[in-house]
Scaffold this motif. Sequence first.
Motif, PDB file in Angstrom:
ATOM      1  N   GLY A 235       0.827  -1.197   0.000  1.00  0.00           N
ATOM      2  CA  GLY A 235       0.000   0.000   0.000  1.00  0.00           C
ATOM      3  C   GLY A 235       0.861   1.247   0.000  1.00  0.00           C
ATOM      4  O   GLY A 235       1.887   1.308   0.689  1.00  0.00           O
ATOM      5  N   THR A 237       1.118   5.327   0.692  1.00  0.00           N
ATOM      6  CA  THR A 237       0.474   6.374   1.487  1.00  0.00           C
ATOM      7  C   THR A 237       0.246   7.666   0.722  1.00  0.00           C
ATOM      8  O   THR A 237      -0.529   8.525   1.156  1.00  0.00           O
ATOM      9  CB  THR A 237       1.320   6.700   2.724  1.00  0.00           C
ATOM     10  OG1 THR A 237       2.575   7.257   2.300  1.00  0.00           O
ATOM     11  CG2 THR A 237       1.551   5.460   3.580  1.00  0.00           C
ATOM     12  N   LEU A 316      -2.474   1.697   7.816  1.00  0.00           N
ATOM     13  CA  LEU A 316      -2.157   0.581   6.915  1.00  0.00           C
ATOM     14  C   LEU A 316      -1.924  -0.696   7.718  1.00  0.00           C
ATOM     15  O   LEU A 316      -2.440  -1.768   7.368  1.00  0.00           O
ATOM     16  CB  LEU A 316      -0.923   0.945   6.085  1.00  0.00           C
ATOM     17  CG  LEU A 316      -0.403  -0.056   5.058  1.00  0.00           C
ATOM     18  CD1 LEU A 316       0.257   0.684   3.894  1.00  0.00           C
ATOM     19  CD2 LEU A 316       0.613  -1.037   5.660  1.00  0.00           C
ATOM     20  N   TRP A 357      -7.804  -0.063   3.245  1.00  0.00           N
ATOM     21  CA  TRP A 357      -6.744   0.877   2.908  1.00  0.00           C
ATOM     22  C   TRP A 357      -7.311   2.107   2.193  1.00  0.00           C
ATOM     23  O   TRP A 357      -6.962   3.245   2.520  1.00  0.00           O
ATOM     24  CB  TRP A 357      -5.697   0.189   2.031  1.00  0.00           C
ATOM     25  CG  TRP A 357      -4.716  -0.641   2.801  1.00  0.00           C
ATOM     26  CD1 TRP A 357      -4.595  -0.733   4.156  1.00  0.00           C
ATOM     27  CD2 TRP A 357      -3.700  -1.481   2.246  1.00  0.00           C
ATOM     28  NE1 TRP A 357      -3.567  -1.580   4.482  1.00  0.00           N
ATOM     29  CE2 TRP A 357      -2.996  -2.055   3.347  1.00  0.00           C
ATOM     30  CE3 TRP A 357      -3.310  -1.820   0.958  1.00  0.00           C
ATOM     31  CZ2 TRP A 357      -1.924  -2.946   3.160  1.00  0.00           C
ATOM     32  CZ3 TRP A 357      -2.245  -2.699   0.762  1.00  0.00           C
ATOM     33  CH2 TRP A 357      -1.562  -3.255   1.856  1.00  0.00           C
ATOM     34  N   ILE A 362      -5.094   5.207   1.438  1.00  0.00           N
ATOM     35  CA  ILE A 362      -3.922   4.405   1.047  1.00  0.00           C
ATOM     36  C   ILE A 362      -4.232   3.680  -0.253  1.00  0.00           C
ATOM     37  O   ILE A 362      -5.255   3.004  -0.369  1.00  0.00           O
ATOM     38  CB  ILE A 362      -3.567   3.397   2.148  1.00  0.00           C
ATOM     39  CG1 ILE A 362      -3.189   4.142   3.434  1.00  0.00           C
ATOM     40  CG2 ILE A 362      -2.431   2.476   1.712  1.00  0.00           C
ATOM     41  CD1 ILE A 362      -3.302   3.308   4.671  1.00  0.00           C
TER      42      ILE A 362
END
Length: 377
Positions: A235, A237, A316, A357, A362
């Motif tokens: 993932g 950010t 996350l 997420w 994310i």
Amino acid sequence: MITRTAPGKLFVAGEYAVLEPGCPAVLVAVDRYATVTVTATSGPTTLSSDRAGELVLPRRPSGRSSGGRLSRPAAEPHVEPGIEAAKNGPFSYVLSAVRVVERLVAERGMPTCCFHLSVSTDLAAPDGRKLGLGSSAAVTVATCDALARFHRLKLGREELYRLAMLATLAVAPDASGGDVAASAFGGWLLYCAPDRQSVASLADGGGITAALDAPWRELTLRPLPTPVDAHLEIGWTGEPAATTEQVRRLLGDQHRAAGHRTFFNVSADCVSALVYWLTHGDVTRMQEQIRCARYVLGVLDRQMSLGWMTPRLRALCAAADAIGAAAKPSGAGGGDCGIALLRRDQQHQVAELHDRWKREGIQPLDLRVHPTEQDRA
């Protein structure tokens, strides 16, 4: 025309501790790439990048003299005034790679010629923001690989790593080189950084050839088997991290040397256990060590206020925890990417993980492991 690619990377465990020579980390190469193409030209040598424009390096190539004997190639390109400033700009790693390769060519008494070198990557977001996939290292490795082949130098994987590492250290003397190693080898990799001061002195004292041939103290390069029952999700950010500044803060904090030693030792134990369970195919135990690595780095973060764990990276990890996966920030933290390790029987929960997420801002990245040469054979 020669074209070579090098993959990006993610740290799985051992960040920051890997800055200590001999302290282990596990990395994985991923299928985003730097691509470098080298073409012979009759004019000046030029460098171009899809993100940095073009740079001209006026120079006189070497070749065969009228008597049929090789003339000595210049160890450095002939650089016009003003080009020196580019050494700290977007072409810094490419320029360093050019210089290191051409020093090796000169030491071997081989001719050089002018060329055009172009760089393109898919290691950043479409808007140019960095993802934390080691773009500088991938560009350095691909540049060294392409130029070595262009000059008909035969390099194995470790020699390519060493050449690219020498180029990297000329720009960033504190770099661990884990990203360079992952880009050179592919796949999953156990890595311990060498004593960088000793490596630099080898090149300064005996040349590039001597540095390629000599033992590098503390260096470990060990390809690991791909864990077939493990699934890695990444993932992003959306927040670029300032890796260099965080590394400087850690290395410059001498008054906490005793605390750092404890961190290095605990991190090394965690990484060693991760490698053991990876080689034995026990993903549940691997997940335990991912959580251990997150905890150890979290303690260091709180002690030094590194900003390693941001709110989005915390979210996350929490999303992965909620479905029974193991997650942590990857690399220097403070933004960039995080990883989540799932068992094969948890793969049906990937969609749920992605939904969690996305609700936290994310972005899941569609990345796969870039295999080693042996895996591709």
